[in-house]
Design a protein around this motif. Sequence first.
Motif, PDB file in Angstrom:
ATOM      1  N   UNK A 109       0.848  -1.192   0.000  1.00 25.27           N
ATOM      2  CA  UNK A 109       0.000   0.000   0.000  1.00 25.27           C
ATOM      3  C   UNK A 109       0.877   1.233   0.000  1.00 25.27           C
ATOM      4  N   UNK A 110       0.476   2.257   0.722  1.00 23.65           N
ATOM      5  CA  UNK A 110       1.274   3.478   0.722  1.00 23.65           C
ATOM      6  C   UNK A 110       2.579   3.379   1.516  1.00 23.65           C
ATOM      7  N   UNK A 111       2.929   2.215   2.026  1.00 24.21           N
ATOM      8  CA  UNK A 111       4.225   2.061   2.685  1.00 24.21           C
ATOM      9  C   UNK A 111       4.247   2.548   4.108  1.00 24.21           C
ATOM     10  N   UNK A 112       3.227   2.181   4.861  1.00 19.98           N
ATOM     11  CA  UNK A 112       3.179   2.567   6.273  1.00 19.98           C
ATOM     12  C   UNK A 112       4.095   1.654   7.071  1.00 19.98           C
ATOM     13  N   UNK A 113       4.575   2.129   8.233  1.00 23.85           N
ATOM     14  CA  UNK A 113       5.375   1.254   9.080  1.00 23.85           C
ATOM     15  C   UNK A 113       4.492   0.177   9.709  1.00 23.85           C
ATOM     16  N   UNK A 114       4.278  -0.901   8.971  1.00 23.13           N
ATOM     17  CA  UNK A 114       3.257  -1.860   9.317  1.00 23.13           C
ATOM     18  C   UNK A 114       3.904  -3.204   9.661  1.00 23.13           C
ATOM     19  N   UNK A 115       3.903  -3.536  10.947  1.00 28.69           N
ATOM     20  CA  UNK A 115       4.505  -4.799  11.389  1.00 28.69           C
ATOM     21  C   UNK A 115       3.769  -5.974  10.763  1.00 28.69           C
ATOM     22  N   UNK A 116       2.444  -5.838  10.601  1.00 24.55           N
ATOM     23  CA  UNK A 116       1.653  -6.957  10.067  1.00 24.55           C
ATOM     24  C   UNK A 116       2.128  -7.320   8.660  1.00 24.55           C
ATOM     25  N   UNK A 117       2.516  -6.326   7.864  1.00 21.84           N
ATOM     26  CA  UNK A 117       2.962  -6.614   6.493  1.00 21.84           C
ATOM     27  C   UNK A 117       4.287  -7.379   6.507  1.00 21.84           C
ATOM     28  N   UNK A 118       5.190  -6.964   7.385  1.00 23.07           N
ATOM     29  CA  UNK A 118       6.478  -7.663   7.492  1.00 23.07           C
ATOM     30  C   UNK A 118       6.233  -9.105   7.954  1.00 23.07           C
ATOM     31  N   UNK A 119       5.330  -9.254   8.915  1.00 26.08           N
ATOM     32  CA  UNK A 119       5.036 -10.623   9.400  1.00 26.08           C
ATOM     33  C   UNK A 119       4.428 -11.462   8.274  1.00 26.08           C
ATOM     34  N   UNK A 120       3.602 -10.815   7.428  1.00 26.75           N
ATOM     35  CA  UNK A 120       2.986 -11.570   6.321  1.00 26.75           C
ATOM     36  C   UNK A 120       4.052 -12.016   5.316  1.00 26.75           C
ATOM     37  N   UNK A 121       4.976 -11.105   4.988  1.00 29.35           N
ATOM     38  CA  UNK A 121       6.074 -11.478   4.077  1.00 29.35           C
ATOM     39  C   UNK A 121       6.845 -12.654   4.675  1.00 29.35           C
ATOM     40  N   UNK A 122       7.139 -12.542   5.976  1.00 28.41           N
ATOM     41  CA  UNK A 122       7.920 -13.595   6.635  1.00 28.41           C
ATOM     42  C   UNK A 122       7.163 -14.926   6.606  1.00 28.41           C
ATOM     43  N   UNK A 123       5.885 -14.860   6.898  1.00 25.02           N
ATOM     44  CA  UNK A 123       5.071 -16.079   6.933  1.00 25.02           C
ATOM     45  C   UNK A 123       5.028 -16.739   5.548  1.00 25.02           C
ATOM     46  N   UNK A 124       4.924 -15.905   4.498  1.00 25.83           N
ATOM     47  CA  UNK A 124       4.804 -16.453   3.143  1.00 25.83           C
ATOM     48  C   UNK A 124       6.128 -16.978   2.603  1.00 25.83           C
ATOM     49  N   UNK A 125       7.233 -16.298   2.947  1.00 28.92           N
ATOM     50  CA  UNK A 125       8.476 -16.559   2.215  1.00 28.92           C
ATOM     51  C   UNK A 125       9.659 -17.031   3.044  1.00 28.92           C
ATOM     52  N   UNK A 126       9.643 -16.808   4.362  1.00 31.82           N
ATOM     53  CA  UNK A 126      10.852 -17.114   5.138  1.00 31.82           C
ATOM     54  C   UNK A 126      10.849 -18.582   5.554  1.00 31.82           C
ATOM     55  N   UNK A 127      12.023 -19.135   5.846  1.00 28.54           N
ATOM     56  CA  UNK A 127      12.054 -20.445   6.516  1.00 28.54           C
ATOM     57  C   UNK A 127      11.255 -20.342   7.814  1.00 28.54           C
ATOM     58  N   UNK A 128      10.658 -21.461   8.252  1.00 29.43           N
ATOM     59  CA  UNK A 128       9.711 -21.419   9.379  1.00 29.43           C
ATOM     60  C   UNK A 128      10.313 -20.749  10.612  1.00 29.43           C
ATOM     61  N   UNK A 129      11.582 -21.095  10.961  1.00 29.74           N
ATOM     62  CA  UNK A 129      12.108 -20.558  12.227  1.00 29.74           C
ATOM     63  C   UNK A 129      12.313 -19.042  12.142  1.00 29.74           C
ATOM     64  N   UNK A 130      12.680 -18.544  10.955  1.00 31.72           N
ATOM     65  CA  UNK A 130      12.855 -17.095  10.814  1.00 31.72           C
ATOM     66  C   UNK A 130      11.491 -16.394  10.814  1.00 31.72           C
ATOM     67  N   UNK A 131      10.489 -17.044  10.234  1.00 31.73           N
ATOM     68  CA  UNK A 131       9.133 -16.460  10.261  1.00 31.73           C
ATOM     69  C   UNK A 131       8.628 -16.383  11.699  1.00 31.73           C
TER      70      UNK A 131
END
Length: 413
Positions: free
Chosen positions: A237-259
């Motif tokens: 979206x407009x690039x807000x400091x959004x922890x939920x978005x970072x967590x979503x990226x991590x959940x979708x793409x990171x290895x499980x332990x890093x997510x």
Amino acid sequence: MGVVGGSIAGCAMAVAGARAGAEVTVYERSAGELRGRGLGIVLPPSLHGELTAVGYLDAAMPTVPVATRVWVTRAAGSRSAREFARQSGPVTACNWGLLWQALRRSAGSSPAVRYHRGHPVVSVGRAEGGRAVVRTEGGAEEYDVVVGADGHRSLTRGLLAPDLRPSPAGYAVWRGTLPMSALTGHRRPLELLRESWVTLGFRGGHGIFYLIPRGDTEGDGERDHLLAYAVYARPCGPGAPDVAYVRRIAEQHFPAEWAEIVARGEHTAMTCHPVTDLHAPVAADPPFLLAGDAAGVTRPHTASGAVKALQDALCLERSLRASASPAEALGRYARERTPEGARLVELGRRIGRAQVERTPEGARLVELGRRIGRAQVERTPDWDALDQAGVEEWCRATLAGTTSYLYGDEGGG
Ligand SMILES: Cc1cc2nc3c(=O)[nH]c(=O)nc-3n(C[C@H](O)[C@H](O)[C@H](O)COP(=O)(O)OP(=O)(O)OC[C@H]3O[C@@H](n4cnc5c(N)ncnc54)[C@H](O)[C@@H]3O)c2cc1C
């Protein structure tokens, strides 16, 4: 000497000016302490050593030095982590707030420096006779030299490059810190972070993870550390400091332990910046001089914003000491710092976009760049296909003959 802005660049330039014999006045818009703006900062160990040896920084400032860079991604077809490369990458990790405080104390300890906080500069201009004028609500003062250390939206830069605008890179960086408790139960990531900084590649971007001192405790044990991260991706979206978005990226793409690590704990001092390129065509035009982000903004992949500001200060001190007049010193400064700023902006573009330029190695590297992808963000490589040799070749192609301390070249900026 007048200095507009009293952050990393402003304090470092004040120390430089005072050490070279100038009377310095710093004008800082913010009335309070500058804390947590940059969260984690890494410096080349050699620069940290030099600044400590000559007295810009206090040797007691807590840091977390590590020697290695480790590349990790999610293994194909599973959620486990695959470590695919390891390089020499010595960095001294710092807490932005502690770095600022150390420079502020160093400036404050000199009787030649006056630091005014809560003093926004409303204009900078030329007085009759060629001196510089700094205007605040309290009045106007004239100086032989005025340093614009007023950040990426610099008012001072308007005098040297009135039409310059930042060029957006098209992606953003989310930065934050996590308490060490987020690593509880994750033995392998903790082991890696004790000795290295970690690049985690994923489709559409990458993350950087490293430990920094907490800043609100005195000790240097692990409980006095934070896990700093920077995640580069396209904003949803407009690039807000959004922890939920970072967590979503991590959940979708990171290895499980890093997510799980990213999903845990309170993310402190979270920010989101659009990534941009900006470079003033000239770093000084007497009586004005630009330093730090005011002179140029490099993509954070180069980890060189604070580094550049500190090197600007060392260069100013050298130039003032070696010159018969302020104008001569500013000429020296411009000759050294203008091309270095341009080099770093270009390096940041290449790392982000990884456009493989023609190098002496020519077509082979161009082909390699195509094969493994053009970018760490815009068009990420097939991380899963990369191995030690692939990363090394990819890094050489990205650097295209230039140097960076992040890629194991201590001499590189
Ligand atoms: C994701 C990310 C990662 C980074 N990682 C690293 C890293 O690892 N290593 C590194 O070296 N750098 C890093 N950086 C860059 C670094 O944080 C900045 O480059 C650095 O803080 C810039 O310092 P500065 O003093 O030039 O500007 P700023 O910190 O922006 O300070 C400018 C100051 O000027 C003041 N000011 C502005 N206008 C006026 C006015 N009119 N009157 C008075 N005061 C004024 C402001 O209040 C402010 O205090 C990173 C940046 C990002 C975004």
